[in-house]
Motif scaffolding. Sequence first.
Motif, PDB file in Angstrom:
ATOM      1  N   ASP A   1       0.826  -1.212   0.000  1.00 18.24           N
ATOM      2  CA  ASP A   1       0.000   0.000   0.000  1.00 18.24           C
ATOM      3  C   ASP A   1       0.862   1.265   0.000  1.00 18.24           C
ATOM      4  O   ASP A   1       0.585   2.230  -0.726  1.00 18.24           O
ATOM      5  N   LYS A   2       1.926   1.267   0.785  1.00 14.21           N
ATOM      6  CA  LYS A   2       2.814   2.428   0.835  1.00 14.21           C
ATOM      7  C   LYS A   2       3.552   2.620  -0.493  1.00 14.21           C
ATOM      8  O   LYS A   2       3.819   3.756  -0.919  1.00 14.21           O
ATOM      9  N   THR A   3       3.882   1.511  -1.137  1.00 11.02           N
ATOM     10  CA  THR A   3       4.566   1.583  -2.428  1.00 11.02           C
ATOM     11  C   THR A   3       3.658   2.175  -3.497  1.00 11.02           C
ATOM     12  O   THR A   3       4.083   3.014  -4.299  1.00 11.02           O
ATOM     13  N   LEU A   4       2.387   1.740  -3.516  1.00 14.53           N
ATOM     14  CA  LEU A   4       1.430   2.287  -4.480  1.00 14.53           C
ATOM     15  C   LEU A   4       1.257   3.790  -4.271  1.00 14.53           C
ATOM     16  O   LEU A   4       1.194   4.563  -5.236  1.00 14.53           O
ATOM     17  N   GLU A   5       1.197   4.195  -3.020  1.00 17.95           N
ATOM     18  CA  GLU A   5       1.060   5.622  -2.700  1.00 17.95           C
ATOM     19  C   GLU A   5       2.282   6.402  -3.188  1.00 17.95           C
ATOM     20  O   GLU A   5       2.144   7.467  -3.826  1.00 17.95           O
ATOM     21  N   LYS A   6       3.476   5.891  -2.917  1.00 19.90           N
ATOM     22  CA  LYS A   6       4.708   6.589  -3.303  1.00 19.90           C
ATOM     23  C   LYS A   6       4.858   6.658  -4.822  1.00 19.90           C
ATOM     24  O   LYS A   6       5.254   7.703  -5.374  1.00 19.90           O
ATOM     25  N   LEU A   7       4.548   5.553  -5.500  1.00 21.88           N
ATOM     26  CA  LEU A   7       4.667   5.543  -6.951  1.00 21.88           C
ATOM     27  C   LEU A   7       3.780   6.616  -7.575  1.00 21.88           C
ATOM     28  O   LEU A   7       4.205   7.353  -8.472  1.00 21.88           O
ATOM     29  N   ALA A   8       2.533   6.696  -7.093  1.00 20.64           N
ATOM     30  CA  ALA A   8       1.600   7.692  -7.626  1.00 20.64           C
ATOM     31  C   ALA A   8       2.105   9.107  -7.362  1.00 20.64           C
ATOM     32  O   ALA A   8       2.061   9.971  -8.248  1.00 20.64           O
ATOM     33  N   LYS A   9       2.614   9.351  -6.153  1.00 17.83           N
ATOM     34  CA  LYS A   9       3.125  10.684  -5.805  1.00 17.83           C
ATOM     35  C   LYS A   9       4.368  11.039  -6.611  1.00 17.83           C
ATOM     36  O   LYS A   9       4.632  12.220  -6.881  1.00 17.83           O
ATOM     37  N   ASP A  10       5.134   9.999  -7.002  1.00 17.91           N
ATOM     38  CA  ASP A  10       6.358  10.229  -7.769  1.00 17.91           C
ATOM     39  C   ASP A  10       6.090  10.398  -9.263  1.00 17.91           C
ATOM     40  O   ASP A  10       7.037  10.549 -10.049  1.00 17.91           O
ATOM     41  N   GLY A  11       4.824  10.317  -9.641  1.00 17.81           N
ATOM     42  CA  GLY A  11       4.487  10.560 -11.046  1.00 17.81           C
ATOM     43  C   GLY A  11       4.247   9.341 -11.904  1.00 17.81           C
ATOM     44  O   GLY A  11       4.006   9.461 -13.113  1.00 17.81           O
ATOM     45  N   VAL A  12       4.304   8.153 -11.331  1.00 18.52           N
ATOM     46  CA  VAL A  12       3.992   6.942 -12.100  1.00 18.52           C
ATOM     47  C   VAL A  12       2.493   6.926 -12.361  1.00 18.52           C
ATOM     48  O   VAL A  12       1.696   7.046 -11.424  1.00 18.52           O
ATOM     49  N   LYS A  13       2.095   6.763 -13.611  1.00 19.03           N
ATOM     50  CA  LYS A  13       0.682   6.855 -13.978  1.00 19.03           C
ATOM     51  C   LYS A  13      -0.004   5.507 -14.193  1.00 19.03           C
ATOM     52  O   LYS A  13      -1.224   5.415 -14.089  1.00 19.03           O
ATOM     53  N   SER A  14       0.780   4.482 -14.503  1.00 16.00           N
ATOM     54  CA  SER A  14       0.169   3.191 -14.826  1.00 16.00           C
ATOM     55  C   SER A  14       0.915   2.045 -14.140  1.00 16.00           C
ATOM     56  O   SER A  14       2.132   1.892 -14.331  1.00 16.00           O
ATOM     57  N   VAL A  15       0.194   1.248 -13.358  1.00 13.90           N
ATOM     58  CA  VAL A  15       0.809   0.104 -12.684  1.00 13.90           C
ATOM     59  C   VAL A  15      -0.094  -1.125 -12.787  1.00 13.90           C
ATOM     60  O   VAL A  15      -1.305  -1.016 -13.005  1.00 13.90           O
ATOM     61  N   ALA A  16       0.536  -2.267 -12.600  1.00 11.98           N
ATOM     62  CA  ALA A  16      -0.184  -3.529 -12.498  1.00 11.98           C
ATOM     63  C   ALA A  16       0.285  -4.210 -11.221  1.00 11.98           C
ATOM     64  O   ALA A  16       1.428  -4.047 -10.801  1.00 11.98           O
ATOM     65  N   VAL A  17      -0.605  -4.954 -10.589  1.00 12.41           N
ATOM     66  CA  VAL A  17      -0.265  -5.695  -9.371  1.00 12.41           C
ATOM     67  C   VAL A  17      -0.767  -7.127  -9.532  1.00 12.41           C
ATOM     68  O   VAL A  17      -1.851  -7.344 -10.081  1.00 12.41           O
ATOM     69  N   PHE A  18       0.029  -8.083  -9.083  1.00 10.92           N
ATOM     70  CA  PHE A  18      -0.455  -9.470  -9.053  1.00 10.92           C
ATOM     71  C   PHE A  18       0.038 -10.132  -7.785  1.00 10.92           C
ATOM     72  O   PHE A  18       0.876  -9.584  -7.063  1.00 10.92           O
ATOM     73  N   ASN A  19      -0.513 -11.298  -7.490  1.00 11.61           N
ATOM     74  CA  ASN A  19      -0.272 -11.963  -6.208  1.00 11.61           C
ATOM     75  C   ASN A  19       0.226 -13.396  -6.414  1.00 11.61           C
ATOM     76  O   ASN A  19      -0.541 -14.357  -6.294  1.00 11.61           O
TER      77      ASN A  19
END
Length: 349
Positions: A273-291
């Motif tokens: 969750d913290k990584t997703l928050e940081k990525l968005a704040k750092d300007g990353v616009k598109s991500v994928a997540v899998f488990n």
Amino acid sequence: MEMSGEAMVAVKKPQDHPQMETSKIGVLLVNLGTPDGTDKTSMRRYLREFLSDKRVIEWPRAIWLPVLYGIVLNTRPKKSGALYDKIWNRERNESPLRTYTRAQGEKLAVTLAEYPQVVVDWGMRYGQPSIEQALERLDKAGCKRILMFPLYPQYSATTTATVNDKFFEALIKMRYMPATRTVPSYQDEAVYIDALAISIEKHYATLDFEPELLIASYHGIPQSYFKRGDPYPCHCWETTRLLRERLGWAEDKLITCFQSRFGPEEWMQPYTDKTLEKLAKDGVKSVAVFNPGFVSDCLETLEEIAGEGEEIFHKHGGVNFTHVPCLNDSDEGMQVIEQLVRRELQGWV
């Protein structure tokens, strides 16, 4: 030497004994568990069993049990029930984990139909159907050899070991105990890595955007467990490394994170969750997540990642988010289960 009539014991001849069934072989798939419903009573019963497990919560009982019964079981059932309600399979009135595990068992039975002596069943470590119930069914079916498969790619004492505990605990109660085998962790098996890669490639082909990076989000464990020797984080890192090599990606395009932390302890990091928050704040616009640590989609993947994870990313400036489904009962997922089961059955079939 002759024996008196009082001393003689009548010995049954073989034909006097009931004919025993031809010995069969059981294959038992076991996943984590599921509540029977989303209501407070069902959730409390499930959470009590889960959080009472000494493998899951390693705190001294004198400290943990008052917290569990005084706080957790009075507050968490309602909240957890509401979360489960968001992903509940209403058609079958059950959790997705139970739906997928049943499907995996049914499909495996079909692929092993060439062996009429093999009986496939499934159960849960917590909740229903229990491991003990599944063993009783296999015993009634005449299974005197059983292969038990903990459905966890990466080994942890909190998952694989506690399933083994419950399995052997159930065996202790049996008069005629079967010969047993257990499937080991498979974090580095080629068939598993290939299945993950194919599932990612197939999912990416359906998108109208290109993710800048992919997060491999594994269920976390407290750092103290790792320091005491649990190999789980190492297995997770190994899976990610091998998958990255299989896909031919750079290190920063596929990263490892950990989710689902609980309680005041420090857990394995970085947190998803913290990584997703940081990525968005750092300007990353598109991500994928899998488990990759979850064989089937469940609360932690569908609600925590596909739901909450997407909200976190969008809230902090992210634009495109996608969750790659677990292998579930897909062709790729079933190939993993089938190949490992066939290998471990060698010598029995």
